[in-house]
Design a protein around this motif. Structure first.
Motif, PDB file in Angstrom:
ATOM      1  N   THR A 284      -7.820   8.362  -7.410  1.00  0.00           N
ATOM      2  CA  THR A 284      -7.100   7.628  -6.901  1.00  0.00           C
ATOM      3  C   THR A 284      -7.215   6.451  -6.057  1.00  0.00           C
ATOM      4  O   THR A 284      -6.632   5.406  -6.360  1.00  0.00           O
ATOM      5  N   LEU A 285      -8.820   5.970  -5.661  1.00  0.00           N
ATOM      6  CA  LEU A 285      -9.350   4.313  -5.310  1.00  0.00           C
ATOM      7  C   LEU A 285      -9.350   3.542  -6.696  1.00  0.00           C
ATOM      8  O   LEU A 285      -8.702   2.012  -6.174  1.00  0.00           O
TER       9      LEU A 285
ATOM     10  N   GLY B 138      -5.411   8.318   4.110  1.00  0.00           N
ATOM     11  CA  GLY B 138      -5.539   9.482   2.932  1.00  0.00           C
ATOM     12  C   GLY B 138      -6.423  10.335   3.184  1.00  0.00           C
ATOM     13  O   GLY B 138      -7.079  10.518   3.781  1.00  0.00           O
TER      14      GLY B 138
ATOM     15  N   ILE C  58       2.481   1.171  -3.149  1.00  0.00           N
ATOM     16  CA  ILE C  58       1.338   2.682  -4.309  1.00  0.00           C
ATOM     17  C   ILE C  58       0.684   3.800  -4.237  1.00  0.00           C
ATOM     18  O   ILE C  58       1.225   4.642  -5.335  1.00  0.00           O
ATOM     19  N   PHE C  59       0.711   4.140  -2.669  1.00  0.00           N
ATOM     20  CA  PHE C  59       0.404   5.896  -2.166  1.00  0.00           C
ATOM     21  C   PHE C  59       1.552   6.480  -3.104  1.00  0.00           C
ATOM     22  O   PHE C  59       1.219   7.640  -3.180  1.00  0.00           O
TER      23      PHE C  59
ATOM     24  N   PHE D 107      -5.116   2.440  -7.058  1.00  0.00           N
ATOM     25  CA  PHE D 107      -4.980   1.782  -5.443  1.00  0.00           C
ATOM     26  C   PHE D 107      -5.778   0.416  -6.021  1.00  0.00           C
ATOM     27  O   PHE D 107      -4.526  -0.761  -5.424  1.00  0.00           O
TER      28      PHE D 107
ATOM     29  N   ARG E 200      -3.765  -1.618  -8.586  1.00  0.00           N
ATOM     30  CA  ARG E 200      -2.103  -1.650  -8.488  1.00  0.00           C
ATOM     31  C   ARG E 200      -2.478  -3.397  -7.641  1.00  0.00           C
ATOM     32  O   ARG E 200      -1.214  -4.400  -7.419  1.00  0.00           O
ATOM     33  N   LEU E 201      -3.224  -3.046  -6.880  1.00  0.00           N
ATOM     34  CA  LEU E 201      -3.331  -3.818  -5.741  1.00  0.00           C
ATOM     35  C   LEU E 201      -3.958  -5.607  -5.962  1.00  0.00           C
ATOM     36  O   LEU E 201      -3.366  -6.344  -5.423  1.00  0.00           O
TER      37      LEU E 201
ATOM     38  N   VAL F  60      -0.612  10.261   3.516  1.00  0.00           N
ATOM     39  CA  VAL F  60      -1.104   8.785   3.957  1.00  0.00           C
ATOM     40  C   VAL F  60      -0.692   8.564   5.329  1.00  0.00           C
ATOM     41  O   VAL F  60       0.802   8.797   5.766  1.00  0.00           O
TER      42      VAL F  60
ATOM     43  N   LEU G 206       0.965  -1.243   0.095  1.00  0.00           N
ATOM     44  CA  LEU G 206       0.175  -0.243  -0.099  1.00  0.00           C
ATOM     45  C   LEU G 206       0.798   1.127  -0.112  1.00  0.00           C
ATOM     46  O   LEU G 206       1.003   2.059  -0.518  1.00  0.00           O
TER      47      LEU G 206
END
Length: 340
Positions: A228-229, A213, A120-121, A232, A235-236, A189, A117
């Motif tokens: 943004t979400l 965040g 990613i952020f 996220f 990518r996760l 974050v 995480l």
């Protein structure tokens, strides 16, 4: 006396040759050369000899003493060497024998997910900020639009240390601290451990981890939050994972939303994990309440922002298909070694 001297010589040499260890040698030395030994007793009895015989007999006794001492030393060296060899042989280590395998540790699944995480952020330009777990009520509640006696405080199930100090119920007070000390733009974050009075069961624990965040700048909108979400989630969990917003209420965001993700197990087709819906509830989010911005010293007429909060344990359970949160904290090696 000559016969006694010869008898002592023969017995002493015979015993020395038969001595099995250095302990026996010491017994022989005491018995022959000690204060009460045979040779010492013989020297003391020389007074019975005629004066002219004493020098010759004394010389023979001293010669025998020197001989026995020399033989004692030789035998002692030989026995010590033999004992050393026996000890080394007994203590020898066979380096060719197979050794017991050394087990290596592994990162905890929650740590793996948290690292992912953060990667990613931070890749999207967020800064990682941490804060205290023992927090003032002012930051944990009041600056987040939860004043004294606010009914929403009951839902937090707070551990109070005193009237003004609590164990933080979320990592949002870190955001409040940043908003009161920095000027926009803000993009952070906040990972960390949080506490709530709750019964431990398959999906709840009084101690859990969050990552929240916060973005504040000019022109920030709900579409920025969704983008943004979505980034996220994909990518996760991989491509094809999107978000779905459902209206909700949080005192510190307006409007607020519960955010669902496409079920990573069935990719939205419907399965046992998502109970046939194709969606799984994952986090809460929304636009920062203008009242929160104002209380933190930020002009809500100029700046807008969004915030979101993710439970690390929940994300971990979804990612790895863990059915019970207790598995994450029982430290069962059989479970943890799967993540090596």
């Amino acid at each position: 006396m000559q016969e006694k001297l010869q008898s002592i010589r023969e017995r002493a040499l015979e015993r020395l040759n038969q001595a099995a260890d250095t302990g026996v040698l010491e017994q022989i030395r005491v018995a022959v050369l000690g204060k009460k030994g045979e040779l010492t007793a013989l020297l003391r009895s020389m007074g019975q000899l005629a004066p002219e015989e004493r020098p010759a007999m004394g010389q023979k006794v001293n010669e025998l003493r020197a001989l026995i001492e020399e033989k004692l030393a030789e035998r002692e060296r030989a026995l010590k060497e033999r004992e050393k060899e026996a000890r080394l042989q007994k203590e020898a280590i066979d380096v060719t024998l197979p050794v017991q395998p050394r087990t290596s540790g592994a990162m905890h699944p929650c740590s793996i997910v948290l690292d992912q995480l953060l990667t990613i952020f931070t890749g999207m330009g967020f800064e990682v900020v941490e804060g205290p777990e023992v927090e003032y009520d002012h930051y944990n509640f009041e600056l987040l639009n939860l004043p004294k006696n606010h009914p929403a405080r009951d839902a937090q199930d707070t551990f109070y240390i005193d009237d003004n100090i609590v164990l933080r119920t979320h990592t949002s007070p870190v955001q409040a601290r940043i908003m009161t000390t920095r000027k926009p733009p803000i993009r952070i974050v906040c990972p960390g451990r949080t506490y709530r009075v709750d019964e431990a069961d398959a999906t709840h624990s009084p101690v859990f981890q969050q990552i929240e965040g916060l973005v504040i700048d000019e022109g920030i909108s709900m579409s920025d939050l969704k983008g943004t979400l979505d980034a996220f989630a994909s990518r996760l969990y991989g491509e094809g994972i999107t978000t779905r917003f459902r209206p909700s209420y949080f005192p510190f965001t307006e409007p607020s939303a519960e955010v669902d993700l496409t079920c990573a197990n069935c990719k939205g087709a419907g399965c046992r994990v998502c109970k046939g819906t194709g969606w799984i509830e994952v986090l809460g989010a929304g636009m920062v309440n203008p009242k929160v911005l104002e209380m933190c010293g930020i002009d809500p007429g100029k700046y807008t922002g969004f915030a979101f909060g993710i439970g690390i344990e929940r994300i971990t359970m979804l990612k790895y298909g863990v059915p019970n949160m207790k598995y994450l904290w029982e430290n069962d090696v059989r479970f943890l070694k799967q993540f090596r």
